[in-house]
Motif scaffolding. Structure first.
Motif, PDB file in Angstrom:
ATOM      1  N   CYS A 163       0.400   5.808   4.936  1.00  0.00           N
ATOM      2  CA  CYS A 163       1.545   4.794   4.637  1.00  0.00           C
ATOM      3  C   CYS A 163       1.898   4.229   6.303  1.00  0.00           C
ATOM      4  O   CYS A 163       2.671   4.680   6.873  1.00  0.00           O
ATOM      5  CB  CYS A 163       2.660   5.282   3.890  1.00  0.00           C
ATOM      6  N   ARG A 204       2.170   1.586  -3.571  1.00  0.00           N
ATOM      7  CA  ARG A 204       0.909   2.132  -4.304  1.00  0.00           C
ATOM      8  C   ARG A 204       0.643   3.491  -4.129  1.00  0.00           C
ATOM      9  O   ARG A 204       0.576   4.442  -4.900  1.00  0.00           O
ATOM     10  CB  ARG A 204      -0.073   1.449  -4.083  1.00  0.00           C
ATOM     11  N   ASN A 205       0.934   3.917  -2.981  1.00  0.00           N
ATOM     12  CA  ASN A 205       0.570   5.382  -2.495  1.00  0.00           C
ATOM     13  C   ASN A 205       1.801   6.153  -2.883  1.00  0.00           C
ATOM     14  O   ASN A 205       1.641   7.479  -3.367  1.00  0.00           O
ATOM     15  CB  ASN A 205       0.406   5.706  -1.172  1.00  0.00           C
ATOM     16  N   SER A 236       0.876  -1.277  -0.014  1.00  0.00           N
ATOM     17  CA  SER A 236      -0.007   0.041   0.051  1.00  0.00           C
ATOM     18  C   SER A 236       1.030   1.397   0.092  1.00  0.00           C
ATOM     19  O   SER A 236       0.523   2.085  -0.584  1.00  0.00           O
ATOM     20  CB  SER A 236      -1.291   0.028   1.159  1.00  0.00           C
TER      21      SER A 236
END
Length: 188
Positions: free
Chosen positions: A171, A113-114, A110
């Motif tokens: 995050c 992706r961020n 994640s």
């Protein structure tokens, strides 16, 4: 806590663990920045794209008073009041490398992706920043130095603080690491 009121000494992993992870973060940062810099030095593609996007945003508001020029691999937007030379710094890839490298180094899906969202956001904000510099000088007659070196620097700092906050909120792995490091450093 012991019965007599004396606290047991908390065992700290110390900053050694932090320093062990630094090479990965720094390597990612260097890789992002220098690969893009080398590509741009050879092709001028990133700087050119930034200048073209800025020019296309300006054209509806400034019309025929601005032009786009490439001369000996130097990229300019020509205005009535000033010529605006675009460099690799105008792309914002320095900020992208600095902010996304720790996200990627967490190896959390994640966060990675961020990092792509954050990179795109920083790039778009740099195009908007370039647009605003030219617009304020050409349309409003403001001083280039004040707009570029004061107003837009403040804009950039505020934007990067907001982005850093977003990174820490989205995050979790990085936020936990940041909190842990802060506690070690400030002994809270």
């Amino acid at each position: 806590q012991a019965e007599d009121g004396i606290r047991d000494v908390e065992r700290s992993r110390g900053l050694g663990d932090v320093y062990k992870r630094q090479p990965l973060t720094i390597s990612i940062m260097v890789l992002i920045y220098f690969l893009l810099k080398i590509v741009d030095d050879l092709t001028h593609m990133l700087t050119y794209t930034t200048a073209v996007l800025t020019y296309k945003m300006l054209k509806p508001t400034l019309g025929e008073t601005i032009g786009f020029k490439v001369h000996n691999s130097e990229i300019f937007i020509e205005g009535i009041r000033n010529s605006y030379y675009f460099t690799f710094a105008c792309t914002g890839f320095q900020s992208i490398a600095i902010i996304t490298a720790p996200m990627i180094a967490t190896q959390d899906k994640s966060c990675i992706r961020n990092a792509t969202y954050v990179a795109a956001l920083i790039y778009v904000l740099n195009v908007i920043r370039s647009f605003l510099i030219v617009f304020f000088v050409e349309r409003l007659g403001w001083d280039y130095y004040i707009v570029h070196s004061v107003i837009m620097k403040i804009f950039s700092i505020i934007a990067l603080i907001a982005i850093f906050y977003y990174v820490l909120v989205t995050c979790k792995a990085l936020a936990m690491e940041f909190t842990r490091i802060s506690r070690i450093i400030f002994r809270s």
